[in-house]
Design an enzyme around this catalytic site. Structure first.
Site, mmCIF file in Angstrom:
data_model
loop_
_atom_site.group_PDB
_atom_site.id
_atom_site.type_symbol
_atom_site.label_atom_id
_atom_site.label_comp_id
_atom_site.label_asym_id
_atom_site.label_seq_id
_atom_site.Cartn_x
_atom_site.Cartn_y
_atom_site.Cartn_z
ATOM 1 N N GLU A 4 1.597 0.324 -4.878
ATOM 2 C CA GLU A 4 0.790 1.053 -5.267
ATOM 3 C C GLU A 4 1.432 2.204 -5.078
ATOM 4 O O GLU A 4 2.261 2.922 -5.059
ATOM 5 C CB GLU A 4 -0.280 1.106 -4.370
ATOM 6 C CG GLU A 4 -1.184 2.090 -4.736
ATOM 7 C CD GLU A 4 -1.919 2.465 -3.477
ATOM 8 O OE1 GLU A 4 -3.313 3.258 -4.112
ATOM 9 O OE2 GLU A 4 -1.617 2.575 -1.969
ATOM 10 N N ASP A 50 0.888 -1.198 -0.259
ATOM 11 C CA ASP A 50 -0.004 -0.236 0.125
ATOM 12 C C ASP A 50 0.812 1.410 -0.327
ATOM 13 O O ASP A 50 2.230 1.368 0.968
ATOM 14 C CB ASP A 50 -0.884 -0.213 0.931
ATOM 15 C CG ASP A 50 -1.651 1.395 1.716
ATOM 16 O OD1 ASP A 50 -2.684 1.506 0.563
ATOM 17 O OD2 ASP A 50 -1.476 1.835 2.273
#
Length: 625
Positions: free
Chosen positions: A367, A338
């Site tokens: 990400e 993330d």
């Protein structure tokens, strides 16, 4: 120790204190509340293991281990006497078993603690990670299906279920995912990415689980650690790899260590709450001010998400070992990291390198939410960056392609607009060391749903999805897209994370079944299923070469080919006009073929040396003979 102004403020504001979870003690005099990792394995390629021990004044004890093949390399203490970090060397001769960690004061053993060493699964090191041969299904467990209503609430967690609250917990869980693995297999899914399942004990909006409060514990409202391992096993039986969503940039303020930090620099601290500036570009900007760079990587993501300092070597070891622990424990097929560019990049390069050394065929995707290919490419392993930085990150997310897919809405054709946008995106693939290892998507849990963007237009969706399923990269589909689920980002994240119809006992509509879907929904479901099942069995789409032609007259043609097969894809983006495709223009790819068949419509193309017509807003995927 520096005063955590923001943490104190939150403790006052939230009034409901997070419960401290302690390990069960074999004897009340044993001052050990936590040992992490919870266990380990013999036969790992990296023989070093960090064990973090937490308990009152634990650093005042001297640890000793007398176990064949295991020795203590070093013991690390910090300014907080409640933590002890033991670094072990586990030789290849060490056998699985219960290892005793002894704690001494002077010449007396005060107490001991058992620690389990296990055998690895056969072939664990060689495990295959997700790749361009896969199609990834992204779901949010709280919103997918509720297989066990008995765990909707739990006495150890603060927030309770409230399905009427768009931003509350709705009760979806691991059992709900397991119950619908056959549905995913039927759809053609081969990899499953769930947003985090680790415990998030924040009092509000804990359903997204990105503010983790325990890195070694599945949130009890989703199930247990064993349930997660069972999910991976059941998915594997169906040819589906499980991808874990890992959060290294921040934890939650409810994390147990926030009440007693292992070290002052465990998190980034400020006198008052300081948010990230979210300027990812400062990382590679040669002219960026140091203060701007600092805000990007050290500012907190939100008031509930303290920013972790990966430059602390003890924390970095902890995060790496946590990822390895879950890979071994649950038999994972990949990681998704993330908010990747908000971490300290050099530390994360070590994170990636150490995991990929342990598992050479594995895959990790970060990400990378930026909007130019050159910005995304910076973060992929072996990119030719001017500053010499190598992220060691195998896969990145193609947000620029997601932007380019807006072409299939109402954007007019032009020199650099319309159908030219995806063409330009792919034309910049020279920036990527491996463009086939990009995660490609139309939407996800943070963006506007594609069906909202397309306003429910099925023909436009078929163009979008055909492109994603046949171009280079790893296609990712967001849960519910296959049955036209909508959601408005402007209404809040909760609206783009709606419950899957039929996932809850008592739902009046069950979209997991053909009978529960409308005629339009079944048309879309069948289209997605047929295309994905075809893709699964066509390696030419996975790793075959890509050759595309400059779009003309609002249509785009490209080919996927290898030594065994050749595919021609035609996308007519015209709003109303059918297009006549002059095949002479593509003779360099068609000289050795004579006919073909469109796998989407079943239409036969009997002569590939003249021309054929394709209707407006239509895609064709032609297997060439």
């Amino acid at each position: 120790m520096k005063i955590l102004g923001i943490v104190l403020l939150l403790m006052i504001t939230l009034s409901a204190p997070a419960k401290t979870f302690q390990l069960k003690k074999k004897h009340p005099k044993i001052p050990v509340e936590r040992i992490e990792p919870l266990s380990w394995w013999v036969g790992m390629k990296n023989p070093e293991l960090q064990i973090m021990i937490y308990g009152p004044q634990i650093a005042t004890y001297r640890p000793e281990i007398h176990y064949p093949g295991v020795k203590i390399e070093r013991v690390v203490t910090t300014t907080n006497p409640n933590y002890l970090f033991i670094y072990l060397y586990i030789d290849k001769t060490a056998l699985a078993g219960k290892m005793k960690i002894e704690f001494w004061k002077g010449d007396k053993e005060v107490f001991s603690y058992p620690y389990l060493l296990q055998n690895r699964r056969e072939g664990s090191e060689e495990r295959e990670g997700f790749s361009s041969a896969d199609v990834v299904y992204l779901l949010m467990p709280d919103r997918f299906a509720n297989g066990n209503p008995a765990n909707d609430n739990h006495p150890e967690t603060i927030e309770k279920v409230n399905r009427n609250d768009l931003n509350g917990r709705h009760g979806g869980d691991i059992q709900g995912i397991i119950d619908h693995l056959d549905y995913l297999e039927d759809l053609g899914i081969t990899a499953l990415w769930s947003t985090p399942l680790m415990e998030d004990n924040m009092p509000l909006t804990s359903y997204h689980t990105y503010a983790i409060s325990d890195y070694y514990k599945i949130d009890p409202r989703y199930g247990t650690n064993e349930d997660y391992r069972r999910l991976a096993a059941e998915a594997k039986k169906r040819g589906i790899k499980l991808i874990m969503d890992v959060v290294t940039n921040h934890s939650g303020t409810a994390h147990w260590w926030m009440k007693d930090l292992p070290a002052d620099d465990w998190i980034h601290q400020f006198d008052t709450f300081t948010r990230s500036n979210f300027r990812i570009g400062t990382v590679q900007d040669p002219y960026a001010a140091d203060s701007d760079k600092k805000l990007n990587t050290q500012g907190w993501f939100d008031t509930s998400m303290p920013d972790l300092n990966q430059n602390n070597p003890l924390l970095l070891d902890y995060l790496i070992q946590n990822a390895v622990w879950w890979i071994e424990y649950a038999d994972l097929g990949g990681l998704r990291i993330d908010t990747y560019p908000y971490n300290h990049k050099e530390a994360m390069a070590e994170f990636n390198e150490r995991i990929m050394t342990e598992y050479p065929n594995f895959n990790i995707v970060g990400e990378t939410w930026v909007h130019q290919p050159v910005e995304v490419a910076y973060w992929q392993k072996d990119a030719l960056n001017p500053d010499g930085f190598n992220s060691e990150l195998p896969a990145v997310m193609d947000f620029p392609l997601q932007d380019a897919l807006q072409v299939f809405t109402k954007e007019e054709q032009g020199w650099d607009k319309g159908i030219m946008r995806p063409y330009f995106n792919f034309a910049q693939d020279y920036l990527y060391p491996d463009p086939y290892n990009l995660l490609i998507f139309a939407d996800n849990h943070d963006t506007e749903r594609i069906w909202e963007v397309l306003d429910g237009d099925i023909d436009k969706f078929k163009l979008v999805f055909t492109l994603l399923a046949t171009t280079r990269g790893i296609p990712q589909i967001y849960y519910g897209t296959e049955m036209m689920m909508r959601g408005v980002k402007q209404k809040g994240d909760g609206d783009i994370r709606r419950d899957f119809p039929g996932g809850w006992p008592g739902d009046t509509i069950n979209a997991f079944t053909a009978e529960g879907r409308t005629a339009e929904q079944n048309e879309v479901f069948d289209f997605v299923k047929n295309l994905l099942q075809w893709r699964k069995n066509n390696p030419v789409i996975h790793r075959g070469a890509l050759r595309h032609f400059v779009p003309e007259n609002d249509y785009y043609v490209y080919f996927r080919y290898d030594d065994e097969k050749k595919i021609m894809v035609v996308l007519n983006n015209s709003e109303k006009e059918p297009k006549t495709i002059d095949l002479q223009r593509f003779s360099e790819m068609l000289s050795d073929v004579s006919r073909g068949r469109d796998i989407l419509s079943g239409r036969e193309i009997k002569d590939l040396h003249t021309a054929f017509t394709i209707p407006a807003k239509t895609a064709m995927v032609i297997e060439l003979e």
